[in-house]
Design an enzyme around this catalytic site. Structure first.
Site, PDB file in Angstrom:
ATOM      1  N   SER A  30      12.768  31.256  -9.196  1.00 40.52           N
ATOM      2  CA  SER A  30      13.296  32.533  -9.698  1.00 40.52           C
ATOM      3  C   SER A  30      12.900  32.773 -11.149  1.00 40.52           C
ATOM      4  O   SER A  30      12.553  33.904 -11.536  1.00 40.52           O
ATOM      5  CB  SER A  30      14.822  32.565  -9.561  1.00 40.52           C
ATOM      6  N   SER A  78     -25.663  15.834   2.486  1.00 36.14           N
ATOM      7  CA  SER A  78     -24.789  15.359   3.550  1.00 36.14           C
ATOM      8  C   SER A  78     -24.514  13.879   3.320  1.00 36.14           C
ATOM      9  O   SER A  78     -25.124  13.246   2.458  1.00 36.14           O
ATOM     10  CB  SER A  78     -25.462  15.557   4.911  1.00 36.14           C
ATOM     11  N   GLU A 107     -12.129   7.160  -0.226  1.00 39.11           N
ATOM     12  CA  GLU A 107     -11.359   8.398  -0.349  1.00 39.11           C
ATOM     13  C   GLU A 107     -11.226   9.058   1.020  1.00 39.11           C
ATOM     14  O   GLU A 107     -12.078   8.865   1.894  1.00 39.11           O
ATOM     15  CB  GLU A 107     -12.059   9.370  -1.302  1.00 39.11           C
ATOM     16  N   LYS A 109     -11.570  11.749   3.889  1.00 40.10           N
ATOM     17  CA  LYS A 109     -12.558  12.783   4.222  1.00 40.10           C
ATOM     18  C   LYS A 109     -11.791  13.996   4.758  1.00 40.10           C
ATOM     19  O   LYS A 109     -11.385  14.018   5.916  1.00 40.10           O
ATOM     20  CB  LYS A 109     -13.560  12.266   5.250  1.00 40.10           C
ATOM     21  N   ARG A 130     -21.253  25.561   0.470  1.00 37.21           N
ATOM     22  CA  ARG A 130     -22.314  24.559   0.517  1.00 37.21           C
ATOM     23  C   ARG A 130     -23.622  25.144   1.045  1.00 37.21           C
ATOM     24  O   ARG A 130     -24.690  24.864   0.535  1.00 37.21           O
ATOM     25  CB  ARG A 130     -21.885  23.390   1.411  1.00 37.21           C
ATOM     26  N   LYS A 278     -17.602   5.145  -1.413  1.00 39.61           N
ATOM     27  CA  LYS A 278     -18.616   5.385  -2.443  1.00 39.61           C
ATOM     28  C   LYS A 278     -18.732   4.168  -3.356  1.00 39.61           C
ATOM     29  O   LYS A 278     -17.724   3.529  -3.672  1.00 39.61           O
ATOM     30  CB  LYS A 278     -18.242   6.597  -3.308  1.00 39.61           C
TER      31      LYS A 278
END
EC number: 6.5.1.2
Length: 652
Positions: A30, A78, A107, A109, A130, A278
């Site tokens: 509010s 990719s 991580e 996906k 992309r 990664k």
């Protein structure tokens, strides 16, 4: 008033940051609404003082005319997929062979749409899809309607970041309930809903659908040294960053993380389809480099597909653009990965024989890559007296005899005048990844073909307004739009045309690789098979397919007709000089360079015709070694690979 507008803008942006990024609201709804309404009133009275990062720019909508193409400054690659622990171990082995002390960041996906965001001096300038990795669409106005994307960063940086836009399961459910009430077609899944939303021309619709994002990469050069540091910086800058990740050097720990996430997958507020692993060190990432398609420093583990039982009711056989006849099973409807599935591919006749699939069988159905429904196998315990499936001997479209080549798994129609083959070829030519003729979809292609207006792709460029107006359901305005789209396609870069021709084995990326060397479609009419095979990333199969196509007299006639119609034959990207000093060579950079930075060295090598990779192998032709070169240099010596230094490169 100017000062108060600035105060309110800053205050509301901070509250938004606390809510969306830190997940720690610092003001009641509010109170937020009260301040927001005050800002709206002031901006309406003093529009000259509206700031670029005002939260009011997230509300309301604009009708866009369309989306312009956007060439990414930093290409989006990719990821290599993995479906087993063994594939992850193989990835780990490859990385550790170069960097024994490498650590990984795992991580989630996110099952969404890749987006790229570019900021200048802290202000959002471009939001893009992309696309094919090199060219996407500029969807900046829609991006601005996603509430957790900051219009202004907490620091005045010039930066390009990457992430995923997605729709939460709660938002997806609400949207489909509303569409059902309105008699509209429901979205198949959250990813499709997010994709459709990002391409909306009415930005008000985008704002209502409540998309969200997770950012995970700085594509532009960064001062950070590790991927986990990048995530921390993105969060500090005001972006939403997924809280689930694992930092470790152990593939056992990564596998445990994957299994933990997989077990709680259904409890998340959004869809995921795997885990991305990664190399955490950005310096190691740079050393490992890329293949033609994907980074060598990352891999995406995909979760096993959900499976359900269904009964095969019948089988349809359809002819594709290359003449391949594909069987598709009609099934009793089942719910699979959030969608109703009533059809599934049976792949080819060899697959049917191998699995002994019969009409009436109960089969296991799954979604291949969570996208395409397919039949996995037969539940033999539920088989009764089903007869062996009859395989067609004649083409279901033209009635000519089908062939089954020894080296192929599929039936094939080889009649060049087959109606289905021609129609599928025309549809492919007009498709988004090929010539991108907006509006010229399967239904209109079929009408044009049946009316006798088109028989090959060159005929598309001879169509008139009168031709379209003769088709059922096509009015003057639609005809004008179609003709405008056809005219616009003439200026496409030539790799779109080459892909659009539908030559076997010639995909969009292969088309670009070919034209980077030859530069013009016309040059392919006289290209030699052995020359094409030398292009890095191709090979003898592609070279043979391409030369066989362009050796046909019909190919020369078609190219001439397209050229006469004004269709561009030239490649608009950077052309590789086949006479360049390093043309066709695979080169590895290693060690510290003193005069050139690594990107400058890479650019020079590529300009000289070389392909720059991150690892030394038997396929490596040359290693450029700087100071403090390590294992790559030793490996090159052991393999007898040519070695040069930075001075040699600078003198070329």
């Amino acid at each position: 008033m100017k000062k108060r507008i600035k105060e309110l803008t800053d205050l509301l942006n901070r509250y938004r940051y606390d809510y969306y990024t830190k997940d720690a609201p610092s003001v009641s709804d509010s109170d937020y609404d009260k301040l927001y309404r005050e800002l709206v009133t002031l901006e309406q009275s003093y529009p000259e003082y509206v700031l670029q990062d005002s939260p009011t720019q997230q509300v309301g909508g604009t009708i866009l005319k369309g989306f312009e193409k956007y060439r990414h400054q930093y290409p989006l690659f990719s990821l290599q997929d993995a479906f087993s622990r063994e594939e992850l171990d193989a990835f780990d082995k490859r990385v550790k062979a170069e960097f024994p002390n490498a650590t990984y960041l795992a991580e989630l996906k996110i099952d969404g749409l890749s987006i790229s965001l570019s900021y200048e001096n802290g202000f959002l300038q471009v939001g893009a899809t992309r696309g094919d990795g090199n060219i996407g669409e500029n969807i900046t106005e829609n991006i601005k309607k996603i509430k957790d994307i900051p219009h202004q960063l907490s620091e005045p940086l010039t930066i390009t970041v990457r992430g995923e836009a997605y729709m939460s399961r709660q938002s997806f459910k609400a949207i489909n309930e509303a569409r059902q009430e309105n008699g509209e077609t429901e979205f198949a899944n959250p990813r499709n809903a997010a994709a459709g939303t990002l391409r909306q021309l009415d930005t008000a619709v985008v704002a209502k659908r409540q998309l969200a994002t997770f950012l995970y990469q700085e594509a532009s050069p960064t001062a950070r040294n590790q991927q986990n540091e990048v995530l921390a910086e993105l969060a500090d800058l005001g972006f939403s960053v997924n809280p689930y990740y694992q930092l470790t050097s152990s593939m056992d720990e990564i596998w445990n993380f994957i299994k933990t996430i997989e077990a709680k997958r259904d409890q998340l507020a959004y869809d995921i389809d795997g885990v991305v692993i990664k190399v955490n060190s950005l310096a190691m990432q740079e050393e490992l480099g890329f293949t033609v398609k994907a980074p060598r420093w990352a891999i995406a583990y995909k979760f096993p597909a959900e499976e359900k039982e269904a009964e095969i009711l019948s089988v349809d056989w359809t002819v594709g653009r290359t003449g391949v006849v594909t069987p598709t099973a009609n099934l009793t409807p089942v719910q699979l990965a959030g969608t109703t599935v009533s059809r599934a591919t049976l792949h080819n006749v060899d697959y049917i024989a191998e699995k002994d699939i019969r009409i009436g069988d109960t089969v296991i159905v799954y979604k291949a890559g969570d996208i395409i429904p397919a039949v996995l196998n037969v539940v033999m315990s539920k088989r009764n007296q089903q007869e062996v499936m009859l395989i067609p001997k004649l083409c279901p479209s033209c009635g000519s005899e089908l062939v089954h080549f020894e080296d192929e798994v599929a039936l094939r129609c080889i009649n060049p005048l087959c109606p289905s083959l021609i129609q599928r070829s025309l549809e492919h030519f007009a498709s988004r990844d090929a010539m991108n003729i907006t509006g010229l979809g399967p239904a209109i292609v079929e009408k044009l073909f049946l009316a006798g207006f088109v028989h090959d792709v060159a005929d598309i460029y001879q169509l008139t307004k009168e031709d379209f107006m003769q088709l059922d359901g096509i009015k003057e305005k639609s005809a004008d739009k179609l003709l405008a789209a056809i005219e616009a396609s003439k200026s496409n870069s030539a790799e779109k045309l080459l892909f659009g021709l539908g030559i076997r084995h010639i995909g969009s990326k292969v088309s670009r690789l070919i034209l980077e060397v030859y530069g013009d479609i016309s040059a392919l009419l006289t290209a030699k098979e052995e020359e094409i095979a030398r292009i890095d990333g191709l090979g003898s199969t592609i070279a043979q397919s391409l030369t066989q196509y362009f050796e046909q007299k019909t190919a020369a006639i078609l190219v001439d007709e397209l050229k006469t119609a004004g269709v561009n034959m030239h490649y608009s990207g950077q052309k590789v000089n086949s006479d360049a000093a390093l043309f066709g060579l695979t080169v590895v950079l290693t060690g510290k360079l003193n005069q050139l930075n690594r990107n400058e060295a890479k650019d020079k090598l590529e300009a000289l015709g070389a392909k720059v990779t991150g690892s030394v192998s038997k396929k490596t032709d040359l290693v450029i070694a700087g100071s403090d070169a390590g294992s790559k240099l030793e490996k090159a010596k052991s393999l007898g690979i040519r070695i040069e230094d930075e001075d040699w490169l600078r003198q070329l």
